[in-house]
Design a protein around this motif. Sequence first.
Motif, mmCIF file in Angstrom:
data_model
loop_
_atom_site.group_PDB
_atom_site.id
_atom_site.type_symbol
_atom_site.label_atom_id
_atom_site.label_comp_id
_atom_site.label_asym_id
_atom_site.label_seq_id
_atom_site.Cartn_x
_atom_site.Cartn_y
_atom_site.Cartn_z
ATOM 1 N N THR A 14 1.133 -0.801 0.051
ATOM 2 C CA THR A 14 -0.023 0.030 0.010
ATOM 3 C C THR A 14 0.901 1.559 0.083
ATOM 4 O O THR A 14 2.047 1.345 0.761
ATOM 5 N N HIS A 36 -6.434 -6.788 4.352
ATOM 6 C CA HIS A 36 -6.702 -5.858 2.919
ATOM 7 C C HIS A 36 -7.456 -4.858 4.106
ATOM 8 O O HIS A 36 -6.807 -3.281 4.288
ATOM 9 N N ALA A 39 -4.243 -2.719 5.840
ATOM 10 C CA ALA A 39 -3.426 -2.394 5.242
ATOM 11 C C ALA A 39 -3.966 -0.831 5.250
ATOM 12 O O ALA A 39 -3.633 0.290 5.077
ATOM 13 N N ILE A 40 -5.713 -0.966 5.397
ATOM 14 C CA ILE A 40 -6.418 0.322 5.527
ATOM 15 C C ILE A 40 -6.564 0.840 6.636
ATOM 16 O O ILE A 40 -5.982 2.477 6.367
ATOM 17 N N VAL A 43 -2.707 2.727 6.394
ATOM 18 C CA VAL A 43 -3.448 3.855 5.351
ATOM 19 C C VAL A 43 -3.595 5.399 6.630
ATOM 20 O O VAL A 43 -2.916 6.170 6.628
#
Length: 55
Positions: A14, A36, A39-40, A43
Amino acid sequence: MTYKGFRGYRPMITAFKEVPLIVYHEFKEGNRYDGHVRAIEAVFEVIRRINERGL
């Protein structure tokens, strides 16, 4: 194991497109599609820290 019988790997990276910054990376073995959400979340954590510093 892949459908062709080989060992499978699924790297996940990412990054921010505007700046050369990798926010999150994970190298997975096999055919796993999870991760996922982590990873989000990574961020948004980086964005929160940048906003706190006023950058």
